[in-house]
Write an enzyme that holds these catalytic residues in place. Structure first.
Site, PDB file in Angstrom:
ATOM      1  CB  SER A 298       1.024   1.025  -4.825  1.00  0.00           C
ATOM      2  OG  SER A 298      -0.033   1.620  -6.466  1.00  0.00           O
TER       3      SER A 298
ATOM      4  CG  ASP B  96      -7.947 -12.105  -1.914  1.00  0.00           C
ATOM      5  OD1 ASP B  96      -7.253 -12.199  -0.925  1.00  0.00           O
ATOM      6  OD2 ASP B  96      -8.211 -11.169  -2.488  1.00  0.00           O
TER       7      ASP B  96
ATOM      8  CE  LYS C 276      -0.330   5.442   0.982  1.00  0.00           C
ATOM      9  NZ  LYS C 276       0.101   6.297  -0.554  1.00  0.00           N
TER      10      LYS C 276
END
Length: 167
Positions: free
Chosen positions: A116, A127, A141
């Site tokens: 999460s 990133d 997920k």
């Protein structure tokens, strides 16, 4: 009775060579402020690099993840994009402030139970080439859940969107 306040920064300390270590156990309303205080305390003690331990952190509030990323990202950078079925429910969140720890070496520890908001933080920092991620593959997920209170006093939690890190 007083409310019990459980700290989310469960450990912070210095190793030799100016390496700071901070363990963040969850993402609550207080987590970004607690983390900021710990980073500032370690910086005052001479911290030159940081290990942020997010292992076994199952996440929590998205707003907290954004606040935590802002501690490490300078300028306006995409942190997370949330895409829902309806475009009016989709949004993107960007850093907007001056980082407390902007350029120094940063490593983020994760494992299979990192999920999460923890993944949002790790993903955004990776990133933007701000941190190296160390550990195992995370839970992954990528779902956003929304709670809806019911008249009975119960709460219904429904998956309403997906989240995406910058790249």
């Amino acid at each position: 009775r007083k409310p019990v306040v459980v700290p989310t920064v469960t450990r912070h300390f210095m190793l030799t060579g100016g390496v700071g270590v901070i363990r963040l156990s969850s993402f609550t309303e207080r987590s970004a402020a607690e983390l900021r205080r710990s980073v500032e305390e370690l910086l005052a003690a001479g911290m030159k690099s940081l290990v942020l331990d997010l292992r076994d952190n199952t996440g929590g509030l998205t707003d907290t993840a954004i606040g935590i990323c802002e501690l490490f990202l300078n300028g306006k950078k995409l942190i997370v994009a949330i895409r829902a079925r309806r475009s009016e429910d989709s949004s993107s969140y960007f850093s907007d402030g001056e980082a407390v720890f902007p350029n120094q070496p940063l490593a983020v520890l994760i494992n299979e139970f990192t999920a999460s908001s923890s993944e949002i933080v790790a993903g955004a920092l990776q990133d933007h080439d701000r941190a190296v991620i160390v550990g195992e593959n995370s839970y992954g997920k990528g779902l956003v859940q929304t709670t809806f209170p019911l008249k009975s006093g119960d709460v219904l939690k429904i998956t309403t969107a997906r989240y995406y890190t910058p790249s």
